[in-house]
Each structure stands twice: as structure tokens, then as C-alpha cells.
Design a protein around this motif. Structure first.
Motif, mmCIF file in Angstrom:
data_model
loop_
_atom_site.group_PDB
_atom_site.id
_atom_site.type_symbol
_atom_site.label_atom_id
_atom_site.label_comp_id
_atom_site.label_asym_id
_atom_site.label_seq_id
_atom_site.Cartn_x
_atom_site.Cartn_y
_atom_site.Cartn_z
ATOM 1 N N GLY A 18 0.798 -1.215 0.000
ATOM 2 C CA GLY A 18 0.000 0.000 0.000
ATOM 3 C C GLY A 18 0.833 1.269 0.000
ATOM 4 N N ILE A 19 2.152 1.123 -0.024
ATOM 5 C CA ILE A 19 3.015 2.306 0.011
ATOM 6 C C ILE A 19 2.791 3.162 -1.231
ATOM 7 N N THR A 20 2.631 2.490 -2.353
ATOM 8 C CA THR A 20 2.327 3.230 -3.570
ATOM 9 C C THR A 20 1.143 2.525 -4.239
ATOM 10 N N PRO A 21 0.177 3.286 -4.741
ATOM 11 C CA PRO A 21 -0.992 2.634 -5.325
ATOM 12 C C PRO A 21 -0.715 2.140 -6.743
ATOM 13 N N PRO A 22 -1.416 1.097 -7.182
ATOM 14 C CA PRO A 22 -1.234 0.624 -8.553
ATOM 15 C C PRO A 22 -1.927 1.574 -9.524
ATOM 16 N N THR A 23 -1.553 1.471 -10.795
ATOM 17 C CA THR A 23 -2.228 2.275 -11.809
ATOM 18 C C THR A 23 -3.461 1.535 -12.304
ATOM 19 N N THR A 24 -3.327 0.206 -12.398
ATOM 20 C CA THR A 24 -4.475 -0.601 -12.800
ATOM 21 C C THR A 24 -4.565 -1.835 -11.911
ATOM 22 N N GLY A 25 -5.701 -2.495 -11.967
ATOM 23 C CA GLY A 25 -5.839 -3.771 -11.283
ATOM 24 C C GLY A 25 -6.338 -3.679 -9.863
ATOM 25 N N GLU A 26 -6.410 -4.841 -9.225
ATOM 26 C CA GLU A 26 -6.955 -4.909 -7.878
ATOM 27 C C GLU A 26 -6.298 -6.038 -7.110
ATOM 28 N N ILE A 27 -6.081 -5.798 -5.836
ATOM 29 C CA ILE A 27 -5.535 -6.838 -4.971
ATOM 30 C C ILE A 27 -6.488 -7.026 -3.804
ATOM 31 N N LYS A 28 -6.770 -8.288 -3.491
ATOM 32 C CA LYS A 28 -7.614 -8.571 -2.345
ATOM 33 C C LYS A 28 -6.794 -9.401 -1.366
ATOM 34 N N MET A 29 -6.707 -8.970 -0.133
ATOM 35 C CA MET A 29 -5.984 -9.739 0.871
ATOM 36 C C MET A 29 -6.904 -9.995 2.045
ATOM 37 N N ARG A 30 -7.068 -11.269 2.379
ATOM 38 C CA ARG A 30 -8.001 -11.614 3.442
ATOM 39 C C ARG A 30 -7.238 -11.900 4.729
ATOM 40 N N GLY A 31 -7.238 -10.937 5.606
ATOM 41 C CA GLY A 31 -6.547 -11.116 6.879
ATOM 42 C C GLY A 31 -5.732 -9.890 7.204
ATOM 43 N N ARG A 32 -5.154 -9.930 8.375
ATOM 44 C CA ARG A 32 -4.330 -8.794 8.793
ATOM 45 C C ARG A 32 -3.018 -8.809 8.035
ATOM 46 N N VAL A 33 -2.658 -7.687 7.454
ATOM 47 C CA VAL A 33 -1.447 -7.621 6.647
ATOM 48 C C VAL A 33 -0.380 -6.810 7.371
ATOM 49 N N ALA A 34 0.831 -7.322 7.345
ATOM 50 C CA ALA A 34 1.945 -6.524 7.854
ATOM 51 C C ALA A 34 3.063 -6.605 6.848
ATOM 52 N N SER A 35 3.846 -5.546 6.773
ATOM 53 C CA SER A 35 4.923 -5.591 5.816
ATOM 54 C C SER A 35 6.231 -5.232 6.483
ATOM 55 N N LEU A 36 7.276 -5.762 5.912
ATOM 56 C CA LEU A 36 8.595 -5.581 6.472
ATOM 57 C C LEU A 36 9.539 -5.341 5.305
ATOM 58 N N LEU A 37 9.661 -4.067 4.930
ATOM 59 C CA LEU A 37 10.542 -3.753 3.812
ATOM 60 C C LEU A 37 11.918 -3.400 4.310
ATOM 61 N N GLU A 38 11.995 -3.247 5.580
ATOM 62 C CA GLU A 38 13.237 -2.812 6.176
ATOM 63 C C GLU A 38 13.050 -3.041 7.660
ATOM 64 N N ILE A 39 14.110 -3.368 8.364
ATOM 65 C CA ILE A 39 13.897 -3.468 9.806
ATOM 66 C C ILE A 39 14.352 -2.180 10.464
ATOM 67 N N GLY A 40 13.707 -1.873 11.564
ATOM 68 C CA GLY A 40 14.072 -0.659 12.287
ATOM 69 C C GLY A 40 13.510 0.593 11.662
ATOM 70 N N THR A 41 12.439 0.457 10.868
ATOM 71 C CA THR A 41 11.834 1.635 10.264
ATOM 72 C C THR A 41 11.368 2.595 11.351
ATOM 73 N N GLY A 42 11.810 3.820 11.257
ATOM 74 C CA GLY A 42 11.352 4.826 12.191
ATOM 75 C C GLY A 42 12.107 4.856 13.507
ATOM 76 N N PHE A 43 13.112 4.019 13.664
ATOM 77 C CA PHE A 43 13.929 4.090 14.873
ATOM 78 C C PHE A 43 14.470 5.493 15.008
ATOM 79 N N HIS A 44 14.370 6.040 16.186
ATOM 80 C CA HIS A 44 14.934 7.372 16.378
ATOM 81 C C HIS A 44 16.169 7.283 17.260
ATOM 82 N N PRO A 45 17.296 7.785 16.779
ATOM 83 C CA PRO A 45 18.547 7.619 17.520
ATOM 84 C C PRO A 45 18.528 8.227 18.919
ATOM 85 N N GLU A 46 17.720 9.282 19.107
ATOM 86 C CA GLU A 46 17.716 9.932 20.417
ATOM 87 C C GLU A 46 16.892 9.173 21.452
#
Lengths: 419, 280
Positions: free
Chosen positions: A92-120
Motif C-alpha cells: 500500500g506504500i504506492t498505489p497501482p495504476t491498474t488492477g486490484e488486490i484482495k488480501m483476506r486477513g491482517r497484513v503486515a509488511s517488512l521492507l526494512e527493519i528498524g523503520t522509524g527508529f529514532h537515535p535519540e
């Protein structure tokens, strides 16, 4: 039963302009309008009228497949084939131009670990922040808190800001939070590329464990063919933005490897939104000519061209694989002092591979721009080359054939008669 | 567009994005916890990073007030509707700094959160909104100074008007979110906008009756009224200091302008939202 993921006719079009420059300066636009008001107006009018004035690029076209519950599906393909775009659409980070996706259930994504970690922020605070960003509720994070800390082995540093963490601790904590997500569908990108071998093993183990136990459905995008082979029963092969094959992993990988032809020079189109990316990788033989075949005793140079779009701290690195996906070794430039702050611009790094290092056989390299253990900016995979036997090997008067083993290191032997 | 329905087995449907749908608003509500965490993060980091912590939120308006009082109140003898000038200007500053601070903060929020935006999905609206809420907390802290000022000058506020404050704050909030959304979205595409922004905010300060009463503008005061902060600041003074009766027409006008700003900001933001992750 209905498939848990249905992907139907997904397409993604990029405006080439977006693809190249990313953002633009309003100043430039205004200057342009003032300098050539008529052609600007014409372009605008054409666009409004629906006449195409710029080139489009379809990163994905008509991608369809279904995934059943509990399946672990690999997604492989060359760089720029569209794997990452597909994953970004699925998440869902970027929408498609055409087509449709159906996902049945809770979705989680992991494109990177530590996303949003703040050093402070402290380890404790980052667990909550990162968990929330990954889509966990406050309660879920609190319930899993002890287990997250335990897996990451950071009890003592829980209240230390993560900027003081070693890169190992940082990655462990990040992975630990991620591995405690409990979705029905998990979308994973090349997240295991960070961290050392030991840690990667631990992560793989954890991933296998959670999927086996909880019947979770996973889509796993990876360059690491052996990991795909190990985790995924079925695999999607994406080529030029389309699904080329969707079958049992073994067969897909064989097909993929056979289709990857050797080339001494590999160019990669710029992908939008990356801070740093490799644009070209080429291999030069000892004579400085582009080559894909070198002799054992020749030595050669790997050249990486890359582009930095915003200031980053990183090091270019090369990872060597032998046939059968055996990771031979990786090398970082930071050991030779060229790590550091890169300003936007184009760069070239050449890596000298000494003679008598790799033995006769097929090899491939991955090139990477990263901050080891912290952030992976870009990785281009699978530049193949072959090391052949030196027909007349001046180094050896005894033996000219292939030695056993993957390496052909010429060690110094000193022999003296002692008695 | 992502939409989930049902609690036990939510189904996510991804389609080409429409500009606006009510589902987006419902989705925003579902992500309220993340909104809380982003706000919590920004406050925590800011109060941790700044050496003097909370003091900064107090000192900034305080020092500005002192400077303004000396130059405009004392030297230039700017009229202040019969209220001690420091109190007069501080009420204006309180709202003004909330508004300008929120605009500056939110215009940059998408860029500073770029690593998160390109890696995880969540309604992007959350980021600018959280930026404004952060400033709301600063507003609360800075308001303490006003209480101190009133005690110092022995000024008895107009208690009957206190109820209007939340309303005014809500209007200022709307204006900040609306303007912030617009600027944040523009900033993603045109990165040089943020360099020009401080200048415009500076200019806008003088076009808003912060350091002077709106009455000074005479027959052109209706022009000032188009600036939504005019109505807010003037009404705040009227309600809190009892300088003049609350001008309901003016406040209504400000409210309408804020509403328009909010709607335009939201629509523009939603329109360009789809390619944030592609060009960031």
C-alpha cells in the motif's frame, strides 16, 4: 476455500520524469514558464487534452496470481524487473495504476527493519515507536515486550538511547520487534541482507518457526536464492514487469539461472526514491578490457558506478558468491578508508581483485551501497563471470589443472632442509 | 486505497487511488494510535534534544514578547486597547506562534519522515496532523507565561470570555492543518518552497494584528479579516482581555476562511498523496 491473496491485473506506470529527477525546484519550473511561456502552455494544454507529451514507463504490467493460506511464496527476478514495485503496491506504500488486490486477513509488511527508529530515543521507547509504525497496537507491543527484549538480548541497554548501540545491537532489536508482529499475511523484502551471518541464521530460524507454527502466509522478495529455496515452496519469477513463471521453487530457480546470461557490463535504470543507487557494474580484465572470463592468475577489476541523490553515510561493497549460492566473502571499502559522507553526485569505485584468489569456476557478485548493519541503500545482484584455468601458468611448473576448492590463493611456501 | 472491513477477518483491497473517499477518514480513526506515537515521539525528542528542554517552549515567546514590548510598546508607542502592552502582545503571540510554528513544522514533516513513508503504509495525513498537535502542546506550555504576566501586572482577565478560547484554538488548529497539509504536499514536489517559507511567515506576521490592534488599519480592516488569524487573535483579546466586544461577524468570516483553507489543503494533499512514496 478462497485464496488469501488475489492479485488481479496489477500494473504500475511511472512518469519517466518522476523516475529520474524525483522532486523538482519550483524555481526551475517558474523560470521555465517565463522563458518559454508558449511551449509551456502548449504542453499543459496537450496534457489536459490527454495527448501524451512525455514517456511512460510500466514497471509492472498485468500481474496476476493467487496465494493460498499458509503458503510461503518467493518472488525473484533481476534488478529492475519490478519485484520491489510489486511489494510496494502490495503493502500500500504506492498505489497501482491498474488492477486490484484482495488480501483476506491482517497484513503486515517488512521492507526494512528498524523503520522509524529514532537515535535519540531509548531502546524501550523505540520498541513502542517501531512497533506502532509496523502496525502493532500498544497492547500487543506491551504484551510482547519482554519477549522482544529477550530475543534482542539488550536488557542492560533498554534505557540507553539507540544512538549509542553497536550496529549489532541495533539490528537485533529491530529484527526482534519485527518478528513479533502477528499478522495473517506478511510481506517481506530483502531485510535479512543486514547483519552478520550468525544473525541471519537466527532470523531465518525465527522466520521458519513462526510460519510453521502459526500457518502464516508470507510473500518473500529476495535476491538470496538459497534462502528462497529453503523457505518457499513456490516462487514467482518476475521479468520485465510481468509474471514469467509461478511454479515450484526448484523449477523457477533453474529457469531463472538459465536465463541470466553473462555480460561484462550491467546497467541499471534509476529507480525513484532511492538515496543512493548503483547505475552500472562492469568487470575489466588485467588489460583494462571489459571481460567476463579471466584466468586464475590474471586479476581483474570490478567497477561500480553509482549515483547519490541526497547526502548519505555509506560504503560501497562487493559480495562474492560461488556457484550454488555459496557466499564466499564480502568486502567493504571502509577498511580502506573510503567510507564516509557522500554528497549528491555521481561516483565510480573500482575494486581490484588480486590474481590467484578465485579458483576455476563460475562466480557472481552482488554490489551494495550500505551502512553495514544499519541501512541498505541499494543492492544490485548477479553479475556473473567465469574464472578459467591459465593455459600456461608460469606460477606453477608442476601442475596446470584446477585445484580443488573455490579459492586459488597462492600462499608462500618456504622450504628448507633442516637436517 | 486500502480499506479494511470487519474486525475478525479484515479484508484489504488495493485499487488505483481515488482522490478522496469517506473511507479515508475512517481509516484515519483506525490509525489514531500511530498518530499518538508520532506526536509522542516528536515531543519526546524535542524536549530531550534541547538542552533547556521545556524552557525553550517558554523562553521563545517570552523573549519575543520582551523585544516587542520594548520596541513597539515603549519606543513606538503602539496602542494596545488600554491593556498593558506585554499582555496585549503576548495573547497575539501565543496564537501566532502556534500557527506559524505549525506551518513550519508540518511543511517539512513529509520530508523528515521520508524513510518511514517509503517503507511502511499508513495514512499520510497523520504526519502533518501530528505536527500540529505537537505545537498545541507548546501552546499549552507557553500559555503559562501569560498567567504569569497577568499576575505580574495584576491584570484580572475577563473570565466570562474563557469559554471562547477552545473555539478559537480549534479554528487556529483548522487553519494550521489546512495550510500545513498544502505546504507539506507542495514541499514534496518542489523542494525549494521551504526556503521561501520563513520569509512569507515573517511577512504574514506583520499582516496579522499581533503587535498592533486591528483597529489601527481603519477602513482597511476588512482586508485584514481575510487572514484567518486576524479573527482568532482579535477575538482572543476581546474574550480574554475584554478590550472590545467579540466581533462575531469577523470571527465567522475567519472560521469560513479556515474551513476553505482546510478543505483545499486536504484535497490537494489527498490528490498528490499517491505519488509521495515515488518521488520522495
Amino acid at each position: 476455500m478462497e485464496p488469501i491473496i488475489e492479485v488481479k491485473g496489477i500494473g504500475k506506470r511511472y512518469d519517466i520524469r518522476h523516475g529520474q529527477g524525483g522532486y523538482i525546484a519550483l524555481r526551475d519550473v517558474l523560470m521555465n514558464v517565463m522563458r518559454r511561456p508558449f511551449s509551456f502552455a502548449k504542453d499543459k494544454a496537450k496534457r489536459v487534452a490527454g495527448i501524451k507529451t512525455r514517456e511512460d514507463f510500466w514497471a509492472l504490467r498485468d500481474v496476476s496470481f493467487n496465494v493460498e493460506q499458509g503458503e510461503i511464496i518467493g518472488i525473484i527476478g533481476r534488478n529492475g524487473a519490478g519485484k520491489s514495485t510489486l511489494l510496494k503496491i502490495l503493502t500500500g506504500i504506492t498505489p497501482p495504476t491498474t488492477g486490484e488486490i484482495k488480501m483476506r486477513g491482517r497484513v503486515a509488511s517488512l521492507l526494512e527493519i528498524g523503520t522509524g527508529f529514532h537515535p535519540e530515543l531509548t531502546g524501550r521507547e523505540n520498541i513502542f515507536l517501531n512497533g506502532a509504525i509496523l502496525g502493532m497496537t500498544k497492547k500487543e507491543i506491551a504484551d510482547n515486550f519482554d519477549s522482544i527484549v529477550e530475543f534482542a538480548e539488550i536488557e542492560k541497554f533498554l534505557d540507553t538511547p539507540v544512538k549509542y548501540y553497536s550496529s549489532g545491537m541495533y539490528v537485533r532489536l529491530a529484527f526482534s520487534v519485527a518478528s513479533h508482529m502477528e499478522p495473517d499475511i506478511l510481506l517481506v523484502d530483502e531485510v535479512l541482507a543486514v547483519g552478520d551471518a550468525e544473525f541471519q541464521k537466527k532470523c531465518m530460524g525465527k522466520m521458519e518457526e513462526v510460519t510453521r507454527k502459526q500457518g502464516r502466509t508470507i510473500l518473500f522478495v529476495s535476491h538470496n536464492l538459497s534462502a528462497v529455496k529453503r523457505l518457499c515452496k513456490k516462487t514467482v519469477l518476475i521479468e520485465k514487469g510481468q509474471v514469467k513463471m509461478f511454479d515450484e521453487t526448484e523449477r523457477v530457480i533453474t529457469r531463472y539461472l538459465n536465463s541470466a546470461e553473462m555480460s561484462s557490463m550491467n546497467e541499471f535504470p534509476l529507480e525513484p526514491g532511492k538515496k543512493a543507487q548503483v547505475t552500472k557494474v562492469s568487470i575489466m580484465n588485467a588489460a583494462g578490457q571489459p571481460a567476463t572470463r579471466m584466468t586464475v592468475n590474471e586479476g581483474f577489476t570490478i567497477e561500480m558506478d553509482y549515483e547519490i541523490s541526497s547526502p548519505v553515510k555509506m560504503t560501497p561493497s562487493v559480495i562474492f558468491y560461488a556457484e550454488g549460492d555459496i557466499l564466499l566473502f564480502s568486502s567493504e571499502s571502509d577498511t580502506t578508508a573510503s567510507v564516509g559522507d557522500f554528497e549528491p553526485g555521481k561516483y565510480k569505485t573500482s575494486v581490484k581483485v588480486p590474481p590467484n584468489l578465485l579458483n576455476v569456476g563460475m562466480y557472481y557478485i552482488d554490489t551494495r551501497l550500505h551502512r553495514p548493519g544499519v541501512e541498505n541503500f541499494d543492492m544490485k545482484q548477479g553479475i556473473n563471470f567465469e574464472i578459467i584455468d591459465a593455459a600456461e601458468n608460469p606460477q606453477s611448473i608442476v601442475y596446470n589443472g584446477k585445484h580443488p576448492g573455490k579459492l586459488a590463493v597462492a600462499l608462500k611456501y618456504k622450504t628448507a632442509k633442516t637436517k | 486505497m486500502i480499506d479494511c472491513t470487519g474486525m475478525t477477518a479484515p479484508t484489504t483491497i488495493i485499487r488505483p487511488k481515488k482522490t478522496f473517499s469517506w473511507e479515508d477518514m475512517r481509516e484515519l480513526w483506525r490509525y489514531r494510535e500511530l498518530l499518538y506515537f508520532f506526536t509522542w515521539r516528536d515531543l519526546k525528542v524535542r524536549y530531550k534534544q534541547t538542552l533547556i528542554g521545556v524552557l525553550w517552549a517558554l523562553l521563545q515567546p517570552l523573549i519575543t514578547m520582551v523585544v516587542f514590548s520594548v520596541f513597539f510598546g515603549q519606543l513606538a508607542q503602539v496602542p494596545s486597547d488600554g491593556v498593558p502592552y506585554p499582555i496585549f502582545v503576548y495573547v497575539g503571540l501565543l496564537f501566532w506562534q502556534f500557527f506559524s510554528g505549525a506551518l513550519t513544522e508540518t511543511s517539512n514533516t513529509l520530508i523528515s519522515n521520508q524513510p518511514i513513508i517509503t517503507k511502511v503504509y499508513f495514512p499520510r495525513l497523520i504526519l502533518p496532523i501530528s505536527g500540529v498537535i505537537t505545537k498545541l502542546v507548546d501552546f499549552g506550555v507557553a500559555a503559562i507565561v501569560l498567567v504569569g504576566l497577568m499576575l505580574y501586572y495584576g491584570f484580572v482577565p475577563h473570565f466570562a470570555g474563557l469559554w471562547l478560547l477552545p473555539v478559537l484554538l480549534a479554528i487556529a488548529f483548522m487553519a494550521s492543518v489546512g495550510g500545513g497539509l498544502f505546504l507539506a504536499a507542495v514541499n514534496v514536489k518542489y523542494r525549494d518552497v521551504r526556503h521561501a517559507l520563513p520569509f512569507f511567515i515573517q511577512i504574514l506576521l506583520f499582516l496579522t494584528p499581533v503587535i498592533y490592534p486591528a483597529s489601527i488599519a481603519g477602513k482597511f480592516s476588512w482586508l485584514l479579516a481575510l487572514n484567518p488569524m486576524t479573527g482568532v487573535i482579535q477575538s482572543a483579546r476581546a474574550a480574554l482581555l475584554g478590550t472590545t466586544p467579540v466581533n462575531w461577524t469577523l470571527l465567522g468570516l475567519s472560521f469560513s476562511v479556515c474551513l476553505v483553507v482546510l478543505i483545499i489543503g486536504t484535497i490537494y494533499f489527498k490528490k498528490v498523496e499517491r505519488y509521495f512514496a515515488d518521488i520522495l
